[in-house]
Design a protein around this motif. Structure first.
Motif, PDB file in Angstrom:
ATOM      1  N   ARG A 309       0.806  -1.058  -0.106  1.00  0.00           N
ATOM      2  CA  ARG A 309       0.017  -0.017  -0.056  1.00  0.00           C
ATOM      3  C   ARG A 309       0.835   1.117  -0.007  1.00  0.00           C
ATOM      4  O   ARG A 309       0.362   2.326  -0.245  1.00  0.00           O
ATOM      5  CB  ARG A 309      -1.108   0.143   0.974  1.00  0.00           C
ATOM      6  N   ARG A 352       3.676   2.437  -6.305  1.00  0.00           N
ATOM      7  CA  ARG A 352       3.688   1.444  -5.357  1.00  0.00           C
ATOM      8  C   ARG A 352       4.147   0.140  -6.105  1.00  0.00           C
ATOM      9  O   ARG A 352       3.995  -0.020  -7.443  1.00  0.00           O
ATOM     10  CB  ARG A 352       2.209   1.073  -5.066  1.00  0.00           C
ATOM     11  N   ARG A 357       2.853  -5.972  -4.468  1.00  0.00           N
ATOM     12  CA  ARG A 357       1.347  -5.954  -4.734  1.00  0.00           C
ATOM     13  C   ARG A 357       0.957  -7.327  -5.456  1.00  0.00           C
ATOM     14  O   ARG A 357      -0.049  -7.885  -5.322  1.00  0.00           O
ATOM     15  CB  ARG A 357       1.059  -4.806  -5.436  1.00  0.00           C
ATOM     16  N   ASN A 514      -9.238  -0.857  -4.359  1.00  0.00           N
ATOM     17  CA  ASN A 514      -7.851  -0.306  -3.785  1.00  0.00           C
ATOM     18  C   ASN A 514      -8.125   0.307  -2.484  1.00  0.00           C
ATOM     19  O   ASN A 514      -9.321   0.508  -2.109  1.00  0.00           O
ATOM     20  CB  ASN A 514      -7.690   0.852  -4.641  1.00  0.00           C
ATOM     21  N   PRO A 515      -7.323   0.254  -1.713  1.00  0.00           N
ATOM     22  CA  PRO A 515      -5.714   0.010  -2.036  1.00  0.00           C
ATOM     23  C   PRO A 515      -5.327  -1.407  -1.805  1.00  0.00           C
ATOM     24  O   PRO A 515      -4.210  -1.881  -1.862  1.00  0.00           O
ATOM     25  CB  PRO A 515      -4.811   0.825  -0.921  1.00  0.00           C
ATOM     26  N   ASP A 516      -6.274  -2.433  -1.495  1.00  0.00           N
ATOM     27  CA  ASP A 516      -6.039  -3.855  -1.415  1.00  0.00           C
ATOM     28  C   ASP A 516      -5.842  -4.514  -2.882  1.00  0.00           C
ATOM     29  O   ASP A 516      -6.651  -4.191  -3.482  1.00  0.00           O
ATOM     30  CB  ASP A 516      -7.151  -4.626  -0.692  1.00  0.00           C
TER      31      ASP A 516
END
Length: 568
Positions: A309, A352, A357, A514-516
């Motif tokens: 994140r 990011r 991610r 987002n943000p996951d």
């Protein structure tokens, strides 16, 4: 007339007909055929590696240091500033509470006093670990006085104790502040003579001690620590069971239960340890150590040095750095590439790290696939067995339900259901798992029903029925173990389909947002041709996971069906 032993001989013959362990001889041969396939070995290795990386994603890709030895000057000074004001506020609240009801012993008037007492205790706990033994004794004395006051709030001398505590806290705060100034002057080579005339317990020079903490581990949830510990402990258990017989399967499940219970308790203790040691993990990242006024002796960052994140607009939309030559990095520094931070798979528009991610996104996708596959398998096995063994009416009801669910397009049904359920009522991931399970059990139920209907006419089932065994025992001990081979194959293919389901739903914006990260959501974040890595690498991850799951299912099908090999 029959002989006396004839009845026992007939009973022994019947027991000989009864199979103690159905499919016991076939499964070892199936395992040898399964493990002999090179493609299956590669697919299994890739899936196991992806699962292990997903479990350890918070450790491998974290924007917090794994280990940090530092002095938190900012947190220490903030605690000092709050101590005096909280003590005065506690004194005023106690005076108001005693004035309102001076004779009653009710605890309600003292609720505000207890809350401010807990805040003051937290400030003292934040100060204590950083000072040496002489100063720590004074901190402990103040904590003891605070606890004594909180235990005697309804006593007549409570107000006098509160005034005394406020004076004691203010004296401690003043001496600690003066000690920090003397310590800074001594470190700079000034004022050593005046500092030498003071005792550490009164107003001498104060040098804060460095403490070791684990911010990344302290920021994990209890179930995450338990899952990591289970993964570390499960490897030796599986190696030990590699050459064991099938009878140890029950022992394996019992062992896993005890390991999960033990690691849960261990994680609770680790959470307490990580929360009390050193720098507060909620304030620390690898980028803000200097801005938070933290003096670092040494730190150990995660391998990627970035979280899922954390944003960095200075390095937004950077392509992969693996094609350029990298320079060395010092202890506690991020990997550099021509003077810039190294990002293995590039960054998105917010800076990011894509590799971090992807790790966290594969964690979500694999979790959904595993949970949905287990749920639909349990439902399919249960309803398929009910249809096969429950009579004509039950069979007709189950089959009509299967036909009704199969008449709807599964993906659009899941998509509509997830879109209609509010997020405040049910998390999108839980919605995806639930609705995929509700529409995906039909194929497994069909397989179980057809296998059980065929096995009920086998000699082993007839022999077990002639011995007077109950239908439930016949089903659980004799029929289901022999019918689970096709179910395992269907589970592997269902896992592959579930990954595609979750990726499609998240890609359309109804799953993880987002943000996951998730693999499908990463594909939808940026669709421009300039950021090609944002489509290539998440799409490649989905392709590899689905391909390996399908290869595993195909290998299981060939291993459990020897006729497929004989026909070649």
């Amino acid at each position: 007339m029959s002989r006396p032993g004839s009845q026992q001989e007939q009973s022994g013959q019947a027991r000989a007909v009864e199979p103690a362990e159905p499919n016991a001889r076939a499964l070892p041969g199936a395992w040898s055929r399964f493990s002999g396939l090179i493609g299956v070995r590669i697919a299994a290795a890739v899936l196991v590696a992806a699962a292990v990386l997903a479990v350890f994603a918070p450790v491998l890709a974290s924007d917090k240091p794994l280990a940090l030895r530092a002095v938190d000057h900012g947190g220490f000074e903030a605690a000092l500033d709050n101590m005096g004001s909280i003590a005065l506020s506690l004194n005023s609240s106690l005076e108001a509470a005693l004035g309102a009801q001076p004779t009653t012993g009710s605890a309600e008037p003292f609720a505000a006093v207890r809350g401010e007492g807990l805040a003051l205790a937290k400030c003292l706990e934040s100060v204590g670990p950083w000072v040496d033994n002489g100063w720590r004794a004074r901190v402990w004395e103040t904590e003891s006085a605070l606890q004594e006051l909180l235990g005697q709030l309804d006593q007549p001398q409570a107000q006098a104790r509160s005034v005394q505590l406020a004076t004691q806290v203010e004296a401690l705060r003043r001496d600690l502040t003066r000690g920090m100034e003397l310590g800074a002057a001594e470190a700079a080579g000034e004022g050593t003579a005046s500092a030498a005339n003071q005792t550490p317990g009164q107003s001498g020079a104060l040098h804060l001690r460095a403490r070791t903490s684990f911010p990344a581990l302290g920021d994990l949830a209890g179930w995450e620590r338990a899952l990591i510990a289970c993964t570390l402990l499960l490897g030796p258990v599986l190696l030990w069971l590699r050459k064991r017989t099938q009878r140890t399967l029950f022992r394996l499940w019992i062992g896993i239960a005890f390991v999960a219970l033990g690691t849960w308790a261990l994680s609770a203790g680790m959470a307490t340890l990580f929360a009390r040691q050193g720098v507060d993990s909620r304030r620390v990242t690898t980028r803000n150590l200097e801005s938070e006024d933290i003096e670092v002796e040494w730190q150990l960052n995660s391998p990627l040095g970035a979280g899922a994140r954390g944003t960095d607009l200075e390095h937004s939309s950077h392509g992969p750095s693996w094609s350029t030559r990298t320079s060395n990095r010092g202890p506690g520094q991020k990997l550099q590439c021509n003077g810039e931070e190294f990002h293995l798979l590039g960054t998105d528009s917010l800076g990011r790290d894509l590799s971090a991610r992807l790790l966290h996104g594969s964690r979500i996708s694999l979790s959904v696939a595993l949970l949905a596959t287990l749920a639909m398998s349990i439902m399919g096995i249960g309803l398929g067995a009910l249809a096969a063994m429950g009579g004509r009416l039950t069979d007709a009801c189950v089959m009509r339900a299967i036909e009704w669910l199969s008449s709807f397009p599964a993906f659009f049904l899941v998509l509509a259901a997830v879109a209609l359920v509010p997020e405040d009522r049910l998390h999108p991931l839980a919605s995806i798992v639930l609705f995929i399970s509700l529409v995906g059990w039909t194929e497994i139920a069909r397989l179980v029903r057809s296998e059980l209907l065929a096995l009920t006419k086998a000699d082993s089932a007839l022999a077990a029925r002639s011995l007077g065994l109950s239908p439930l025992r016949i089903l659980c001990k004799h029929l289901l173990p022999a019918a689970l081979g096709p179910v395992f194959v269907a589970m592997a293919f269902a896992a592959a389909g579930t990954v595609l389901f979750e990726s499609g739903v998240s890609f359309l914006g109804f799953g993880v947002r987002n943000p996951d990260p998730s693999l499908g959501a990463l594909l939808a974040e940026e669709r421009g041709a300039g950021s090609w890595w944002m489509q290539v690498f998440p799409g490649l991850a989905i392709f590899v996971l689905v391909l390996c799951a399908n290869a595993l299912g195909e290998g299981l099908r060939r291993a459990l069906d020897p006729r497929a090999e004989e026909g070649r």
